[in-house]
Scaffold this motif. Structure first.
Motif, PDB file in Angstrom:
ATOM      1  N   ARG A 278     -90.594  31.626  60.540  1.00 10.79           N
ATOM      2  CA  ARG A 278     -90.305  32.114  61.744  1.00 10.79           C
ATOM      3  C   ARG A 278     -90.790  33.245  62.232  1.00 10.79           C
ATOM      4  NH1 ARG A 278     -83.711  32.709  60.204  1.00 10.79           N
ATOM      5  NH2 ARG A 278     -83.111  30.953  58.666  1.00 10.79           N
ATOM      6  N   LEU A 279     -91.577  34.099  61.668  1.00  5.70           N
ATOM      7  CA  LEU A 279     -92.249  34.955  62.028  1.00  5.70           C
ATOM      8  C   LEU A 279     -93.026  34.591  63.042  1.00  5.70           C
ATOM      9  CD1 LEU A 279     -93.353  36.759  58.502  1.00  5.70           C
ATOM     10  CD2 LEU A 279     -90.982  37.171  60.295  1.00  5.70           C
ATOM     11  N   LYS A 280     -93.738  36.027  63.696  1.00  4.49           N
ATOM     12  CA  LYS A 280     -94.539  35.248  64.615  1.00  4.49           C
ATOM     13  C   LYS A 280     -95.910  36.993  64.740  1.00  4.49           C
ATOM     14  CE  LYS A 280     -91.542  32.419  67.433  1.00  4.49           C
ATOM     15  NZ  LYS A 280     -91.006  32.540  68.964  1.00  4.49           N
ATOM     16  N   GLY A 281     -96.785  36.516  65.860  1.00  8.35           N
ATOM     17  CA  GLY A 281     -97.894  38.090  65.871  1.00  8.35           C
ATOM     18  C   GLY A 281     -97.958  38.344  64.750  1.00  8.35           C
ATOM     19  N   ASP A 282     -97.931  39.653  64.406  1.00 13.86           N
ATOM     20  CA  ASP A 282     -98.558  40.402  63.469  1.00 13.86           C
ATOM     21  C   ASP A 282     -97.415  40.318  62.211  1.00 13.86           C
ATOM     22  OD1 ASP A 282    -100.563  41.403  64.750  1.00 13.86           O
ATOM     23  OD2 ASP A 282     -98.599  43.511  66.083  1.00 13.86           O
ATOM     24  N   ALA A 283     -96.349  39.845  62.461  1.00 13.22           N
ATOM     25  CA  ALA A 283     -95.184  40.419  61.018  1.00 13.22           C
ATOM     26  C   ALA A 283     -96.163  38.664  60.352  1.00 13.22           C
ATOM     27  CB  ALA A 283     -94.575  40.229  61.734  1.00 13.22           C
ATOM     28  N   ALA A 284     -96.440  37.509  60.964  1.00 14.30           N
ATOM     29  CA  ALA A 284     -96.837  36.545  60.893  1.00 14.30           C
ATOM     30  C   ALA A 284     -98.122  36.770  60.077  1.00 14.30           C
ATOM     31  CB  ALA A 284     -97.216  35.374  61.810  1.00 14.30           C
ATOM     32  N   GLU A 285     -99.267  37.451  60.866  1.00 16.28           N
ATOM     33  CA  GLU A 285    -100.854  37.799  60.111  1.00 16.28           C
ATOM     34  C   GLU A 285     -99.902  38.868  58.695  1.00 16.28           C
ATOM     35  OE1 GLU A 285    -104.052  37.458  59.084  1.00 16.28           O
ATOM     36  OE2 GLU A 285    -103.319  36.247  60.742  1.00 16.28           O
ATOM     37  N   ARG A 286     -99.377  39.401  58.624  1.00 13.24           N
ATOM     38  CA  ARG A 286     -99.556  40.102  57.596  1.00 13.24           C
ATOM     39  C   ARG A 286     -98.656  39.772  56.750  1.00 13.24           C
ATOM     40  NH1 ARG A 286    -100.107  43.441  54.079  1.00 13.24           N
ATOM     41  NH2 ARG A 286     -98.988  44.578  52.778  1.00 13.24           N
ATOM     42  N   ALA A 287     -98.016  38.935  56.634  1.00  8.84           N
ATOM     43  CA  ALA A 287     -97.064  37.682  55.686  1.00  8.84           C
ATOM     44  C   ALA A 287     -98.342  36.482  55.341  1.00  8.84           C
ATOM     45  CB  ALA A 287     -96.093  36.744  56.308  1.00  8.84           C
ATOM     46  N   ARG A 288     -99.586  36.591  55.482  1.00 10.88           N
ATOM     47  CA  ARG A 288    -100.416  35.474  55.203  1.00 10.88           C
ATOM     48  C   ARG A 288    -101.413  36.306  54.439  1.00 10.88           C
ATOM     49  NH1 ARG A 288    -101.100  34.067  61.049  1.00 10.88           N
ATOM     50  NH2 ARG A 288    -100.151  32.737  61.914  1.00 10.88           N
ATOM     51  N   GLN A 289    -101.153  36.798  55.027  1.00 14.43           N
ATOM     52  CA  GLN A 289    -102.049  37.808  54.290  1.00 14.43           C
ATOM     53  C   GLN A 289    -101.358  38.694  51.966  1.00 14.43           C
ATOM     54  OE1 GLN A 289    -102.917  42.439  56.612  1.00 14.43           O
ATOM     55  NE2 GLN A 289    -103.603  41.183  57.496  1.00 14.43           N
ATOM     56  N   LEU A 290    -100.327  39.015  52.286  1.00 12.81           N
ATOM     57  CA  LEU A 290     -99.140  38.623  51.657  1.00 12.81           C
ATOM     58  C   LEU A 290     -99.306  37.787  50.608  1.00 12.81           C
ATOM     59  CD1 LEU A 290     -96.323  41.123  53.095  1.00 12.81           C
ATOM     60  CD2 LEU A 290     -98.298  41.730  51.233  1.00 12.81           C
ATOM     61  N   ILE A 291     -99.343  36.739  50.864  1.00 14.54           N
ATOM     62  CA  ILE A 291     -99.292  35.166  49.988  1.00 14.54           C
ATOM     63  C   ILE A 291    -101.152  35.126  49.936  1.00 14.54           C
ATOM     64  CG2 ILE A 291     -99.487  32.858  50.971  1.00 14.54           C
ATOM     65  CD1 ILE A 291     -96.742  33.814  52.898  1.00 14.54           C
ATOM     66  N   ARG A 292    -101.789  35.979  50.542  1.00 13.32           N
ATOM     67  CA  ARG A 292    -103.127  35.270  49.500  1.00 13.32           C
ATOM     68  C   ARG A 292    -103.191  35.939  48.895  1.00 13.32           C
ATOM     69  NH1 ARG A 292    -104.375  34.656  55.300  1.00 13.32           N
ATOM     70  NH2 ARG A 292    -105.093  37.188  55.700  1.00 13.32           N
ATOM     71  N   GLU A 293    -103.369  37.738  49.020  1.00 15.54           N
ATOM     72  CA  GLU A 293    -102.363  38.234  47.517  1.00 15.54           C
ATOM     73  C   GLU A 293    -101.926  37.821  46.595  1.00 15.54           C
ATOM     74  OE1 GLU A 293    -101.473  42.676  49.053  1.00 15.54           O
ATOM     75  OE2 GLU A 293    -102.876  43.021  50.303  1.00 15.54           O
ATOM     76  N   LEU A 294    -100.778  37.026  46.582  1.00 13.66           N
ATOM     77  CA  LEU A 294    -100.381  36.644  45.788  1.00 13.66           C
ATOM     78  C   LEU A 294    -100.653  35.479  44.683  1.00 13.66           C
ATOM     79  CD1 LEU A 294     -96.128  37.151  47.409  1.00 13.66           C
ATOM     80  CD2 LEU A 294     -97.132  38.389  44.938  1.00 13.66           C
TER      81      LEU A 294
END
Length: 301
Positions: A278-294
């Motif tokens: 459900r996240l959009k914009g900056d929040a969605a991008e930050r979530a992608r970064q965290l997923i890649r880190e995990l």
């Protein structure tokens, strides 16, 4: 003109700290010899009774009574006047009780002008200067004194101490206050003394009874399970373990605790992952970064 609310105790603001404050306060008190029946104790007011559950032990009072019978009361009781003409005890309840056991008719007192708040401050300050304080007594009294001095709750005091230790401006002059009263500063009280407030009653009793050193109990604090702490405490007491030996026993328990905690967090995260879509914009991008880190963390485990 904007008014600001004064923190702490206005009656003692501006005074020097520690022994200097004690000297200045007692210099302003009036010394009298009064009938012991005129002195009245407020229940649960004496800080020593709160910090030292053995303070009014019959054997200890009997020993003090014997000394008073032989030499009298060497240190006056601290009191304040009551409307009925008597005196309310501020500090010195053990001496007052022992004097009664010794059948003293009159006792020396220092009479202070004090409202309830200032009387509480004086009681803690007087107890803080006693030479026979254990580190537990001194710590609980010290945080009560800091709370009275600053007008903050104890958790707020600890938070402010940590801020000052990390470089924040010491607007409440906590370093000077602690140095003047106890000879130790913000670093000791924020990192070591604050941990004593996390000790269990069983651990506090063991220290008070001198069955174990406080440095050993410090090693038990990171353990969340009270049963594990209790078992290790008993072993440390029975085997006379030092802090290093106790730390070696705690380490594997902490490792299990970390793994167990991570499993619980993973389980909780699993139930909330669908909400990421459900996240959009900056929040969605930050979530992608965290997923890649995990993913990177897991692949290089």
């Amino acid at each position: 003109m904007t008014q600001t609310k004064a923190r702490g105790l206005p009656h003692v603001s501006g005074l020097a700290t520690g022994l200097a404050a004690l000297t200045e306060l007692t210099d302003k008190a009036v010394h009298r010899l009064v009938d012991i029946q005129q002195v009245h104790v407020n229940p649960d007011f004496n800080p020593r009774g709160r910090f030292d559950p053995d303070a009014f032990n019959e054997d200890r009072l009997a020993a003090l009574s014997s000394s008073i019978r032989a030499e009298g009361i060497l240190s006056p009781l601290w009191v304040r006047a009551r409307p009925d003409g008597g005196y309310a005890l501020i500090a010195g309840e053990r001496r007052w009780r022992a004097a009664q056991l010794a059948d003293l008719k009159k006792v020396p007192v220092l009479v202070f002008e004090a409202d309830d708040r200032r009387a509480a401050y004086l009681a803690v300050l007087e107890n803080a200067q006693r030479e026979d304080l254990s580190i537990v007594d001194e710590t609980f009294a010290g945080f009560a004194l800091l709370s009275a001095h600053t007008g903050l709750t104890v958790p707020e005091v600890i938070g402010r101490l940590n801020q000052v230790r990390k470089g924040a401006e010491d607007t409440l002059e906590l370093e000077a206050f602690l140095r003047g009263t106890y000879g130790t500063g913000v670093s000791v009280w924020s990192q070591h003394r604050a941990r004593i407030l996390e000790f269990t009653p069983e651990e506090l009793s063991a220290i008070q009874e001198r069955r174990i050193d406080v440095s050993v109990v410090y090693e038990l604090v990171p353990l969340k399970a009270r049963e594990e702490r209790s078992v290790l405490l008993q072993r440390a007491v029975q085997d006379g373990l030092n802090a290093t030996q106790t730390r070696e026993l705690v380490r594997p328990l902490l490792a299990r605790q970390t793994v167990s905690g991570l499993k619980a967090e993973v389980s909780e995260l699993r139930s909330t992952l669908p909400r990421l879509a459900r996240l959009k914009g900056d929040a969605a991008e930050r979530a992608r970064q965290l997923i890649r880190e995990l993913q990177n963390l897991i692949e290089h485990e």
